[in-house]
Motif scaffolding. Structure first.
Motif, PDB file in Angstrom:
ATOM      1  N   UNK A   1       0.719  -1.180   0.152  1.00 27.69           N
ATOM      2  CA  UNK A   1      -0.079  -0.055   0.212  1.00 27.69           C
ATOM      3  C   UNK A   1       0.977   1.449   0.212  1.00 27.69           C
ATOM      4  N   UNK A   2       1.842   1.444   0.790  1.00 24.01           N
ATOM      5  CA  UNK A   2       2.683   2.734   0.799  1.00 24.01           C
ATOM      6  C   UNK A   2       3.078   2.923  -0.637  1.00 24.01           C
ATOM      7  N   UNK A   3       3.126   1.969  -1.788  1.00 22.91           N
ATOM      8  CA  UNK A   3       3.786   2.372  -2.830  1.00 22.91           C
ATOM      9  C   UNK A   3       2.840   3.137  -4.014  1.00 22.91           C
ATOM     10  N   UNK A   4       1.700   2.920  -3.523  1.00 25.92           N
ATOM     11  CA  UNK A   4       0.559   3.488  -4.381  1.00 25.92           C
ATOM     12  C   UNK A   4       0.754   5.126  -4.650  1.00 25.92           C
TER      13      UNK A   4
ATOM     14  N   UNK B   1       2.309   7.652   7.302  1.00 24.08           N
ATOM     15  CA  UNK B   1       1.294   8.624   6.776  1.00 24.08           C
ATOM     16  C   UNK B   1       2.318   9.853   6.234  1.00 24.08           C
ATOM     17  N   UNK B   2       3.553   9.656   6.690  1.00 27.89           N
ATOM     18  CA  UNK B   2       4.465  11.048   6.323  1.00 27.89           C
ATOM     19  C   UNK B   2       5.740  10.511   5.706  1.00 27.89           C
ATOM     20  N   UNK B   3       6.648   9.796   6.461  1.00 29.09           N
ATOM     21  CA  UNK B   3       7.814   9.606   5.773  1.00 29.09           C
ATOM     22  C   UNK B   3       7.838   8.813   4.473  1.00 29.09           C
ATOM     23  N   UNK B   4       7.087   7.610   4.260  1.00 30.29           N
ATOM     24  CA  UNK B   4       7.153   6.952   3.250  1.00 30.29           C
ATOM     25  C   UNK B   4       6.475   8.004   1.773  1.00 30.29           C
ATOM     26  N   UNK B   5       5.343   8.296   2.111  1.00 28.59           N
ATOM     27  CA  UNK B   5       4.735   9.098   1.033  1.00 28.59           C
ATOM     28  C   UNK B   5       5.576  10.430   0.659  1.00 28.59           C
ATOM     29  N   UNK B   6       6.195  10.960   1.520  1.00 31.48           N
ATOM     30  CA  UNK B   6       6.961  12.366   1.049  1.00 31.48           C
ATOM     31  C   UNK B   6       8.187  11.843   0.568  1.00 31.48           C
ATOM     32  N   UNK B   7       9.049  11.017   1.219  1.00 36.95           N
ATOM     33  CA  UNK B   7      10.395  10.740   0.681  1.00 36.95           C
ATOM     34  C   UNK B   7      10.230   9.923  -0.724  1.00 36.95           C
TER      35      UNK B   7
END
Length: 666
Positions: A204-207, A275-281
């Protein structure tokens, strides 16, 4: 309490239409043949059906995954498992092999991936198959957008080619709305492709980075036309579905990298990571890389399109042959999907360029050729099972009839079962039929503005009658070749069967002759007889001896048997008796055998067991001291052998019994 299954399985193919459910059916049949219970979860276009519960997975002996898309195999951690492409499970025989392999596979607690086979136990799934599975996960999610958007866009043309244009004479507001909706759906094609390739890799984080990569692939790097500088308000050159594929893999593996980078952060920051680090970076990294490679990727995309257009310049035959062979070679597999996705990408460009442009004409003509090539294989099977019905099994005939519906709706996979039974020459036959339909579609100038739907979109196809004719010609040619092959195969099988019957008849005659060459003839062995008592058995033997020409007078022979019984019983042990008669009515020394189906209880034996097998010796009186004693000695000796007694008692085959006794009398 959850029901327990011996095997649990998950199947899924890129389109989620045919392979998924064919594999399910094959696995269920293979499990039933082995007396095993199974539950198969399917990942089709309508979503997950027959979903496995945690309790069912925990209670299963083994797991089979046959999928070319992500089926969340991490659920099966610690279970013996095989993981293969869905095409490996569409035949009952190969599905059975997968079940057998799964039952003996080693469990993999870490579940990086499970073994592909029992022989390769402990080996991880090949990297190539992983890449293919990630790609097909993206394609499966993308196709529904292509179909919905393409068909809606094509339907808008029913009111006129320019009916969506408010300045045109044939303008229609409803047609314009259909065009808008279809355009939005088609515009999501590449972002969805990219996002779900990424999701298959990084979950899911990769979406988020996947969708961003797909959007950049559409827009390219914006540049101000005046300054030549990067400018958010400028225009870029998109690099299409090829860029979406690259972006999807990039986004997925960036997430895996970030998971390792942030692995040492405290557990109480897990929510912050998601919710923050994965989507941002991930969005920052993927976005920068995609913008950086936009130039080279756009050049590659342009070169690929130019290559295909170059094939067109070489003539309809060259281009149509390439399209037909690609669409039919693996019936919905990766090569087929490559041709289809290329066709939809070119159609997207065509629709964006507008009716009447060179790009529109080429893209819709190309799409017509691709669709025709995909429609033909299942229709070939329908033609073949109707025209050459006697050459096919009932199961194949029924499947071929169903394929008429599948073919008419652009579902190529229906032809797969026919091809798997005879890859050669069925695959080349399908390629020939598809290539003919593709070539003729190009030559007839057919234009298909819809990427899917088969004959359902005929109202929007330009030169539709010629398109149907092209498909019909390809179907008939391929069908005739298929029938010719099946006729040859059937004729060969018939001749082989006739030869086998003839060989069996000759063997039976030879066996009978061979058995009749010994001292005991098979024709003098009588099994399954019902007699009331000892005297009835001896009387029956006497009568049969006269019928066989061994003796001349049954009454005299019967009296000789009774005379010997009066001297002492000839009943032995374990159901055997060896009565013997010395009489002038016997022409030549012979042995006859009678086996009772129920046993002769009144015959006195050494162990008081009823007589089951009577081995009777018939000897001329003149040979009473020679042949009589020799035969009697050998038979009596044979009866002391437990193996001999068991062998005679275990069969009712006269030839086999004659052979057993002759071996002892030799």
């Amino acid at each position: 309490m959850a029901e327990k299954y011996d095997i649990v399985a998950a199947t899924g193919c890129p389109t989620g239409i045919a392979h998924t459910f064919m594999a399910k059916e094959a696995l269920e049949k293979a499990a039933a043949e082995r007396g095993l219970t199974i539950k198969v979860e399917t990942h089709g276009q309508v979503g997950v059906e027959n979903e496995l519960t945690a309790a069912e997975i925990a209670g299963a002996r083994a797991v089979v995954v046959a999928a070319d898309k992500d089926v969340h195999a991490e659920r099966f951690a610690g279970k013996p498992m095989v993981s293969v492409g869905v095409s490996r499970a569409i035949a009952v025989e190969s599905a059975g092999k997968l079940i057998d392999d799964a039952l003996v596979a080693k469990a993999d607690p870490s579940l990086a991936v499970a073994v592909e086979s029992a022989e390769a136990a402990g080996e991880k799934e090949s990297f190539g198959h992983q890449l293919y599975k990630h790609l097909m996960n993206g394609v499966s999610h993308m196709l529904v957008f292509v179909v919905a958007g393409g068909v809606l866009t094509a339907l808008s043309f029913l009111w006129g080619i320019t009916s969506f244009d408010s300045t045109a004479a044939d303008y229609n507001s409803f047609a314009a709305m259909l065009k808008i909706i279809g355009g939005v759906a088609m515009g999501l094609m590449v972002p969805v492709l990219s996002a779900y390739i990424a999701e298959s890799i990084g979950k899911r984080p990769a979406l988020v980075p996947g969708f961003v990569a797909g959007m950049i692939a559409i827009q390219g790097l914006p540049v101000n036309a005046t300054t030549g500088m990067i400018d958010a308000g400028g225009a870029g050159v998109g690099f299409g579905f090829l860029g979406g594929i690259v972006g999807g893999f990039l986004a997925g593996y960036v997430i895996l990298l970030l998971e390792k980078v942030f692995a040492k952060l405290p557990a109480n920051l897990n929510g912050l990571k998601a919710i923050f680090l994965y989507p941002l970076f991930s969005t920052l990294i993927v976005g920068l890389v995609m913008l950086a490679i936009s130039g080279p990727m756009a050049a590659i995309n342009t070169a690929m399109m130019d290559f295909l257009k170059g094939l067109s310049a070489s003539g309809a035959i060259v281009l149509g042959l390439a399209i037909g062979c690609m669409c039919a070679v693996d019936m919905g597999g990766p090569v087929n999907k490559a041709a289809y996705v290329t066709g939809t990408a070119m159609l997207t460009e065509a629709l964006a360029a507008g009716v009447g442009t060179e790009t529109y004409n080429f893209g819709t003509n190309f799409m017509a050729a691709v669709s025709a090539a995909c429609i033909v294989p299942p229709l070939i099977t329908t033609f073949a099972v109707v025209v050459g019905k006697k050459y096919f099994s009932q199961e194949d005939h029924d499947a071929g009839i169903v394929n008429f519906i599948l073919g008419c709706t652009h579902i190529t996979e229906g032809a797969i079962p026919f091809m798997t039974k005879n890859i050669w020459p069925v695959m080349p036959i399908m390629m020939i039929g598809s290539s003919i339909a593709s070539i003729l579609s190009l030559m007839f100038g057919v234009h298909d503005p819809a990427p899917h739907g088969g004959f359902l979109v005929l109202p929007v196809v330009e030169n539709a009658p010629m398109w149907v004719l092209a498909i019909a010609i390809g179907t008939v040619v391929g069908g005739i070749l298929f029938v010719a092959f099946k006729k040859h195969e059937w004729t060969k099988a018939q001749k082989a069967a006739e030869a086998e019957v003839a060989t069996a008849e000759v063997a039976a005659i030879e066996a009978e002759q061979a058995s009749d060459e010994g001292f005991v003839k098979a024709s003098n062995v009588f099994c399954g007889q019902t007699v009331e008592n000892r005297d009835a058995a001896l009387a029956l033997i006497s009568e049969r001896a006269v019928e066989a020409g061994i003796a001349e007078d049954s009454a005299e022979l019967y009296a000789a048997f009774l005379k010997r019984e009066a001297e002492g019983t000839t009943g032995m042990v374990e159901g055997f008796a060896i009565p013997h008669a010395k009489s002038d009515t016997v022409k030549a020394a012979q042995v006859m055998v009678l086996k009772s189906s129920e046993g002769i209880a009144s015959w006195e034996t050494m162990d008081e067991s009823p007589v089951i097998c009577v081995i009777a010796l018939l000897v001329p009186k003149s040979e009473a001291g020679t042949s009589h004693l020799q035969i009697l000695s050998k038979v009596a000796t044979a009866l002391t052998d437990e193996a001999f007694r068991a062998a005679v008692k275990s069969t009712d085959d006269p030839a086999a019994i004659a052979k057993l006794i002759n071996e002892r009398l030799a």
